[in-house]
Scaffold this motif. Structure first.
Motif, short mmCIF file in Angstrom:
data_model
loop_
_atom_site.label_atom_id
_atom_site.label_comp_id
_atom_site.label_asym_id
_atom_site.label_seq_id
_atom_site.Cartn_x
_atom_site.Cartn_y
_atom_site.Cartn_z
N LEU A 1 0.82 -1.22 0.00
CA LEU A 1 0.00 0.00 0.00
C LEU A 1 0.85 1.27 0.00
CD1 LEU A 1 -2.87 -1.09 2.40
CD2 LEU A 1 -3.00 -0.74 -0.07
N VAL A 2 1.96 1.25 0.72
CA VAL A 2 2.85 2.43 0.71
C VAL A 2 3.36 2.68 -0.70
CG1 VAL A 2 5.14 3.23 1.44
CG2 VAL A 2 3.54 2.37 3.13
N GLU A 3 3.80 1.65 -1.38
CA GLU A 3 4.28 1.81 -2.76
C GLU A 3 3.18 2.32 -3.67
OE1 GLU A 3 6.04 -1.84 -4.04
OE2 GLU A 3 7.68 -1.68 -2.60
N HIS A 4 1.97 1.81 -3.51
CA HIS A 4 0.84 2.22 -4.34
C HIS A 4 0.52 3.70 -4.11
CE1 HIS A 4 -2.98 2.09 -6.42
NE2 HIS A 4 -3.58 2.58 -5.34
N PHE A 5 0.45 4.12 -2.87
CA PHE A 5 0.12 5.51 -2.56
C PHE A 5 1.25 6.46 -2.94
CE2 PHE A 5 -2.83 3.57 0.75
CZ PHE A 5 -3.94 3.69 -0.08
N GLU A 6 2.50 6.04 -2.76
CA GLU A 6 3.63 6.88 -3.13
C GLU A 6 3.72 7.08 -4.64
OE1 GLU A 6 7.12 5.17 -1.32
OE2 GLU A 6 6.81 6.30 0.54
N PRO B 1 -5.95 -7.83 -8.11
CA PRO B 1 -5.22 -9.01 -8.60
C PRO B 1 -3.70 -8.84 -8.56
CG PRO B 1 -7.06 -8.54 -10.04
CD PRO B 1 -6.95 -7.38 -9.09
N ALA B 2 -3.19 -7.66 -8.90
CA ALA B 2 -1.75 -7.42 -8.83
C ALA B 2 -1.29 -7.42 -7.37
CB ALA B 2 -1.40 -6.08 -9.49
N MET B 3 -2.13 -6.92 -6.49
CA MET B 3 -1.81 -6.89 -5.07
C MET B 3 -1.70 -8.31 -4.51
SD MET B 3 -3.85 -4.73 -2.24
CE MET B 3 -3.55 -4.93 -0.51
N LYS B 4 -2.58 -9.19 -4.96
CA LYS B 4 -2.54 -10.59 -4.50
C LYS B 4 -1.25 -11.26 -4.93
CE LYS B 4 -7.48 -11.55 -4.29
NZ LYS B 4 -8.58 -12.33 -4.85
N LYS B 5 -0.79 -10.96 -6.17
CA LYS B 5 0.46 -11.56 -6.66
C LYS B 5 1.65 -11.06 -5.84
CE LYS B 5 -1.06 -12.24 -11.39
NZ LYS B 5 -0.88 -11.84 -12.79
N ALA B 6 1.67 -9.78 -5.56
CA ALA B 6 2.78 -9.19 -4.81
C ALA B 6 2.77 -9.64 -3.35
CB ALA B 6 2.71 -7.67 -4.88
N LEU B 7 1.61 -10.00 -2.84
CA LEU B 7 1.48 -10.36 -1.43
C LEU B 7 2.34 -11.57 -1.05
CD1 LEU B 7 0.02 -9.49 1.14
CD2 LEU B 7 -1.79 -11.08 0.56
N ALA B 8 2.41 -12.56 -1.93
CA ALA B 8 3.20 -13.76 -1.62
C ALA B 8 4.67 -13.42 -1.45
CB ALA B 8 3.01 -14.80 -2.71
N THR B 9 5.19 -12.60 -2.35
CA THR B 9 6.60 -12.21 -2.27
C THR B 9 6.85 -11.37 -1.03
OG1 THR B 9 6.71 -12.18 -4.66
CG2 THR B 9 8.45 -11.03 -3.48
N ARG B 10 6.00 -10.41 -0.81
CA ARG B 10 6.17 -9.51 0.33
C ARG B 10 5.96 -10.24 1.65
NH1 ARG B 10 5.93 -4.50 -2.17
NH2 ARG B 10 7.22 -4.90 -3.97
N PHE B 11 5.10 -11.27 1.65
CA PHE B 11 4.88 -12.04 2.86
C PHE B 11 6.17 -12.75 3.27
CE2 PHE B 11 3.70 -15.79 5.29
CZ PHE B 11 2.88 -15.24 6.24
N ALA B 12 6.88 -13.30 2.31
CA ALA B 12 8.16 -13.96 2.61
C ALA B 12 9.15 -12.97 3.21
CB ALA B 12 8.73 -14.60 1.35
#
Length: 78
Positions: free
Chosen positions: A32-37, A48-59
């Motif tokens: 969300l910070v990247e999206h708002f910035e 859908p793009a957020m869901k894809k990024a979530l797996a990587t960011r979760f790790a």
């Protein structure tokens, strides 16, 4: 399986939940910070793009949460 033994499932949940919740908060926060910035708002949030990024960011968040838990254990008072 751990839920079958009384109390064991609860103890395992108590041990793993802080790291899981910390990793999830970290992942969602960074996305969300990247999206708002980038000038985005809630109206143009690409789920859908957020869901894809979530797996990587979760790790990544899992690593951060583990480091934080270890450092908190190191400074815990006796």
């Amino acid at each position: 399986l751990s839920k079958l033994a009384p109390g064991v499932g609860t103890l395992i949940g108590m041990a793993t939940m802080p790291a899981f919740l910390g990793a999830t908060t970290y992942a969602l926060g960074t996305i969300l910070v990247e999206h708002f910035e980038a000038g985005g708002c809630l109206d143009n949030l690409d789920i859908p793009a957020m869901k894809k990024a979530l797996a990587t960011r979760f790790a990544d968040g899992r690593k951060v949460a583990d480091r934080m838990l270890k450092s908190a254990e190191a400074v815990r008072l006796p």
